[in-house]
Write a protein that holds these residues in place. Structure first.
Motif, PDB file in Angstrom:
ATOM      1  N   LYS A  58       0.853  -1.203   0.000  1.00 41.30           N
ATOM      2  CA  LYS A  58       0.000   0.000   0.000  1.00 41.30           C
ATOM      3  C   LYS A  58       0.881   1.243   0.000  1.00 41.30           C
ATOM      4  O   LYS A  58       0.654   2.187  -0.741  1.00 41.30           O
ATOM      5  CB  LYS A  58      -0.875   0.010   1.269  1.00 41.30           C
ATOM      6  CG  LYS A  58      -2.241  -0.632   1.072  1.00 41.30           C
ATOM      7  CD  LYS A  58      -3.132  -0.354   2.278  1.00 41.30           C
ATOM      8  CE  LYS A  58      -3.046  -1.454   3.309  1.00 41.30           C
ATOM      9  NZ  LYS A  58      -3.721  -1.188   4.576  1.00 41.30           N
ATOM     10  N   ASP A  59       1.917   1.209   0.847  1.00 40.88           N
ATOM     11  CA  ASP A  59       2.822   2.333   1.011  1.00 40.88           C
ATOM     12  C   ASP A  59       3.544   2.656  -0.290  1.00 40.88           C
ATOM     13  O   ASP A  59       3.644   3.801  -0.707  1.00 40.88           O
ATOM     14  CB  ASP A  59       3.845   1.941   2.088  1.00 40.88           C
ATOM     15  CG  ASP A  59       4.297   3.120   2.908  1.00 40.88           C
ATOM     16  OD1 ASP A  59       3.469   4.028   3.103  1.00 40.88           O
ATOM     17  OD2 ASP A  59       5.453   3.125   3.347  1.00 40.88           O
ATOM     18  N   GLN A  60       4.053   1.617  -0.941  1.00 38.02           N
ATOM     19  CA  GLN A  60       4.853   1.806  -2.153  1.00 38.02           C
ATOM     20  C   GLN A  60       4.018   1.784  -3.420  1.00 38.02           C
ATOM     21  O   GLN A  60       4.535   2.047  -4.504  1.00 38.02           O
ATOM     22  CB  GLN A  60       5.895   0.679  -2.275  1.00 38.02           C
ATOM     23  CG  GLN A  60       6.959   0.680  -1.216  1.00 38.02           C
ATOM     24  CD  GLN A  60       8.180  -0.093  -1.699  1.00 38.02           C
ATOM     25  OE1 GLN A  60       8.784   0.247  -2.709  1.00 38.02           O
ATOM     26  NE2 GLN A  60       8.542  -1.138  -0.992  1.00 38.02           N
ATOM     27  N   GLN A  61       2.722   1.415  -3.276  1.00 39.60           N
ATOM     28  CA  GLN A  61       1.834   1.265  -4.426  1.00 39.60           C
ATOM     29  C   GLN A  61       2.418   0.292  -5.443  1.00 39.60           C
ATOM     30  O   GLN A  61       2.551   0.615  -6.625  1.00 39.60           O
ATOM     31  CB  GLN A  61       1.556   2.625  -5.052  1.00 39.60           C
ATOM     32  CG  GLN A  61       0.979   3.608  -4.039  1.00 39.60           C
ATOM     33  CD  GLN A  61       0.045   4.615  -4.667  1.00 39.60           C
ATOM     34  OE1 GLN A  61       0.185   4.988  -5.823  1.00 39.60           O
ATOM     35  NE2 GLN A  61      -0.948   5.039  -3.913  1.00 39.60           N
ATOM     36  N   ILE A  62       2.784  -0.885  -4.948  1.00 43.04           N
ATOM     37  CA  ILE A  62       3.285  -1.926  -5.842  1.00 43.04           C
ATOM     38  C   ILE A  62       2.451  -3.195  -5.654  1.00 43.04           C
ATOM     39  O   ILE A  62       1.737  -3.322  -4.662  1.00 43.04           O
ATOM     40  CB  ILE A  62       4.778  -2.242  -5.593  1.00 43.04           C
ATOM     41  CG1 ILE A  62       5.033  -2.604  -4.117  1.00 43.04           C
ATOM     42  CG2 ILE A  62       5.666  -1.091  -6.017  1.00 43.04           C
ATOM     43  CD1 ILE A  62       6.420  -3.127  -3.838  1.00 43.04           C
ATOM     44  N   SER A  63       2.543  -4.108  -6.608  1.00 42.87           N
ATOM     45  CA  SER A  63       1.760  -5.341  -6.545  1.00 42.87           C
ATOM     46  C   SER A  63       2.491  -6.381  -5.700  1.00 42.87           C
ATOM     47  O   SER A  63       3.677  -6.250  -5.408  1.00 42.87           O
ATOM     48  CB  SER A  63       1.545  -5.890  -7.953  1.00 42.87           C
ATOM     49  OG  SER A  63       2.775  -6.378  -8.455  1.00 42.87           O
ATOM     50  N   ARG A  64       1.741  -7.428  -5.335  1.00 42.60           N
ATOM     51  CA  ARG A  64       2.295  -8.528  -4.565  1.00 42.60           C
ATOM     52  C   ARG A  64       3.461  -9.177  -5.318  1.00 42.60           C
ATOM     53  O   ARG A  64       4.512  -9.467  -4.746  1.00 42.60           O
ATOM     54  CB  ARG A  64       1.167  -9.542  -4.334  1.00 42.60           C
ATOM     55  CG  ARG A  64       1.536 -10.662  -3.402  1.00 42.60           C
ATOM     56  CD  ARG A  64       0.420 -11.711  -3.384  1.00 42.60           C
ATOM     57  NE  ARG A  64       0.772 -12.771  -2.456  1.00 42.60           N
ATOM     58  CZ  ARG A  64       0.361 -12.817  -1.196  1.00 42.60           C
ATOM     59  NH1 ARG A  64      -0.447 -11.889  -0.718  1.00 42.60           N
ATOM     60  NH2 ARG A  64       0.739 -13.799  -0.407  1.00 42.60           N
ATOM     61  N   THR A  65       3.266  -9.369  -6.627  1.00 45.78           N
ATOM     62  CA  THR A  65       4.313  -9.985  -7.454  1.00 45.78           C
ATOM     63  C   THR A  65       5.579  -9.133  -7.452  1.00 45.78           C
ATOM     64  O   THR A  65       6.684  -9.647  -7.290  1.00 45.78           O
ATOM     65  CB  THR A  65       3.813 -10.137  -8.913  1.00 45.78           C
ATOM     66  OG1 THR A  65       2.456 -10.543  -8.863  1.00 45.78           O
ATOM     67  CG2 THR A  65       4.638 -11.121  -9.687  1.00 45.78           C
ATOM     68  N   GLU A  66       5.394  -7.824  -7.627  1.00 46.74           N
ATOM     69  CA  GLU A  66       6.565  -6.916  -7.651  1.00 46.74           C
ATOM     70  C   GLU A  66       7.320  -6.973  -6.324  1.00 46.74           C
ATOM     71  O   GLU A  66       8.546  -7.042  -6.291  1.00 46.74           O
ATOM     72  CB  GLU A  66       6.112  -5.469  -7.896  1.00 46.74           C
ATOM     73  CG  GLU A  66       5.792  -5.149  -9.333  1.00 46.74           C
ATOM     74  CD  GLU A  66       5.154  -3.769  -9.477  1.00 46.74           C
ATOM     75  OE1 GLU A  66       5.645  -2.992 -10.284  1.00 46.74           O
ATOM     76  OE2 GLU A  66       4.166  -3.473  -8.757  1.00 46.74           O
ATOM     77  N   SER A  67       6.542  -6.960  -5.236  1.00 49.16           N
ATOM     78  CA  SER A  67       7.145  -6.949  -3.916  1.00 49.16           C
ATOM     79  C   SER A  67       7.948  -8.229  -3.680  1.00 49.16           C
ATOM     80  O   SER A  67       9.116  -8.183  -3.287  1.00 49.16           O
ATOM     81  CB  SER A  67       6.057  -6.791  -2.850  1.00 49.16           C
ATOM     82  OG  SER A  67       6.630  -6.743  -1.566  1.00 49.16           O
ATOM     83  N   MET A  68       7.320  -9.366  -3.939  1.00 51.93           N
ATOM     84  CA  MET A  68       7.988 -10.652  -3.664  1.00 51.93           C
ATOM     85  C   MET A  68       9.187 -10.864  -4.569  1.00 51.93           C
ATOM     86  O   MET A  68      10.208 -11.398  -4.153  1.00 51.93           O
ATOM     87  CB  MET A  68       6.987 -11.792  -3.782  1.00 51.93           C
ATOM     88  CG  MET A  68       5.933 -11.702  -2.698  1.00 51.93           C
ATOM     89  SD  MET A  68       5.145 -13.253  -2.293  1.00 51.93           S
ATOM     90  CE  MET A  68       6.414 -14.096  -1.420  1.00 51.93           C
TER      91      MET A  68
END
Lengths: 249, 291
Positions: free
Chosen positions: B32-42
């Protein structure tokens, strides 16, 4: 030249949040998980190596072409311990288009030499500047540029001057820098065009040297700005120079 | 800004009703903070893990830093381990070797992950990779442990600092050690409370540590302090996992670290002017490097 106005706004946030963002910008406390774990970088120092490479990389993007002449002025801690941390090497690497995790960074001087690029490195003293400050003067075949930038730690940077005019941005967002004559309507014209093309603005900052003189707007956007939009802005009356920075491109 | 204190992190997780695990709660908040997707984060966290492993694998025993002050010590320790001459074995010995190796890679301009800083980049991989080779765990477990460690690092950065120039070495190796202690506790099946205690222990043991790099370079004593940070993390995790509790709550420990950092003279905060940097030998080294 003095900074007359710095407006930071975002239509989606309240005034209170806006102030918080301004505070975060200067305190540097707001970090996401990847600021903590990361960046992936070439050692040894996130401020003196990774930040320096990023400064060089931003300068390359702003110049928009391969440099043929690089003048590096280092201030404060950059001047004192920069050589041992590979600061000049990282700046030159960045100017050759290498990112902070590029494994060719340690060989940047050799590469620059083979390309026939002239490099000058010297120490400078600036009043009231951040201890990790670099002033770069770079020339390409068509353009030239002078920037003053600070490395704030953890690989983050701040561009504080472009061609002598105060600025305040870090290159995290696609960033549009427009030099224009300081007269009514230019900010409205540029932002209206961006709105028409569905480009959401993150921040807008305005700077000028004197009333009715020369002004710079720095616009950070959520989306990348297409080339034809840049061209259209360049053609607007009263616009002197348009520079666009997109670190991901 | 996702997490501002350990208390709000743990309370926030307790209140959520999504029935998700702790690491996942941290990931979702950061997304939420970075406005990125789950895939991007992992994908990003997986890459961090693989860069850490690559750096250790590509370690070159003959590599020296530009100053000549660093290099080869990881190989020396590996040789001692091989010969069976070390006091410790297994997990702790491996952690010592990896901490040396990573910190030397950094000094020798290799590709590393700042965790949280470049100077302290050896601590977290030392305990994670040593845990992997001695206890084994699913690859996912290490990714999860990294999320949990990062959340604690973020809190330390918010409540205090992770910069040696601001808070001394306690802010860099101290923060890295605290993050590593939390990661280890998580990997070994510790509770959330045990994780918080591990962070408190690791940080408490590092309070007051000054940043006094010789000639201003991230080499002496930084490389060996990575070892101290890693071993301290193991001790902190051991105590927490045994159910020992910190008498001072973790958020107050972090606040104390901030206070100590502010009281620290600037000569002891990454200026290369005080402490070890001011010794006779350090001055000789500095002189030799500038001529």
């Amino acid at each position: 030249m003095t900074k007359i106005a710095c407006i930071l706004y975002n239509k989606n946030i309240s005034k209170g949040k806006g102030l918080q963002i301004i505070a975060d910008l200067f305190l540097g406390e707001s970090m996401n998980l990847f600021d903590i774990l990361g960046p992936i970088m070439i050692g040894p120092s996130s401020s003196h190596t990774a930040g320096a490479a990023r400064i060089g990389y931003v300068a390359r993007k702003l110049l928009g072409e391969e440099p043929i002449y690089i003048d590096i002025g280092l201030h404060g801690s950059f001047a004192a311990t920069g050589d041992g941390h590979g600061t000049p090497m990282a700046i030159v690497g960045g100017l050759l288009g290498m990112k902070p995790d590029d494994e060719r960074l340690p060989q940047s001087f050799e590469l620059a030499h083979s390309l026939g690029i002239e490099i000058i490195r010297h120490n400078i003293y600036l009043r009231e500047a951040h201890p990790n400050t670099a002033v770069l003067f770079v020339k390409g075949k068509k353009r030239q540029l002078e920037i003053q930038a600070e490395s704030l730690g953890g690989g983050t940077i701040r561009i504080c001057k472009i061609d002598g005019i105060n600025t305040n941005f870090n290159g995290d967002y696609p960033t549009l820098i427009v030099h224009n004559i300081d007269e009514p309507g230019h900010v409205a014209g540029v932002t209206a065009l961006l709105a028409k093309r569905q480009i959401n603005l993150a921040t807008v900052q305005l700077y000028r040297d004197e009333r009715g003189g020369y002004a710079v707007m720095v616009i950070e956007s959520d989306q990348r700005i297409p080339e034809d939009v840049l061209y259209e802005i360049e053609e607007m009356p009263g616009i002197i120079k348009v520079t666009y920075l997109n670190m991901d491109a | 800004m996702a997490f501002t204190s350990v208390k709000t992190l743990l309370d926030g997780y307790a209140k959520q009703d999504l029935n998700i695990e702790f690491w996942e709660y941290i990931m979702l908040e950061d997304m939420k903070d970075q406005q990125i997707s789950r895939t991007e984060s992992m994908k990003h966290v997986q890459e961090l893990m693989s860069v850490m492993k690559q750096a250790v694998q590509n370690y070159d025993a003959n590599q020296r830093s530009a100053s000549g002050l660093s290099g080869g010590d990881g190989a020396k320790f590996a040789a001692a381990q091989e010969a069976g001459h070390t006091l410790t074995s297994g997990f702790i010995a491996d952690a010592i070797r990896i901490a040396l190796t990573m910190a030397e890679c950094n000094a020798c301009m290799k590709r590393i992950v700042a965790a949280p800083t470049a100077g302290s980049c050896g601590v977290l991989p030392a305990v994670l990779l040593a845990y992997e080779s001695n206890f084994g765990a699913e690859p996912e477990a290490f990714i999860e442990a990294l999320y949990v460690a990062a959340a604690y690092g973020q809190i330390i950065a918010y409540e205090a600092s992770i910069s040696g120039a601001q808070g001394g070495c306690q802010a860099e190796i101290g923060a890295a050690s605290a993050m590593a202690a939390v990661a280890l506790t998580y990997l070994h099946g510790g509770s959330l409370e045990e994780g918080a205690n591990a962070c408190a222990f690791a940080l408490k043991n590092m309070l007051g540590l000054v940043c006094d790099p010789v000639a201003g370079l991230v080499e002496v004593p930084c490389v060996k302090r990575n070892v101290a940070g890693a071993v301290n993390a193991i001790a902190a995790a051991e105590m927490a996992l045994a159910g020992i509790q910190s008498k001072i709550p973790v958020d107050e420990v972090i606040a104390a670290m901030d206070e100590i950092g502010k009281l620290m003279d600037s000569s002891l905060r990454e200026t290369g002017k005080g402490g070890l940097a001011a010794t006779l030998t350090a001055k000789k080294i500095e002189k030799a490097l500038t001529h």
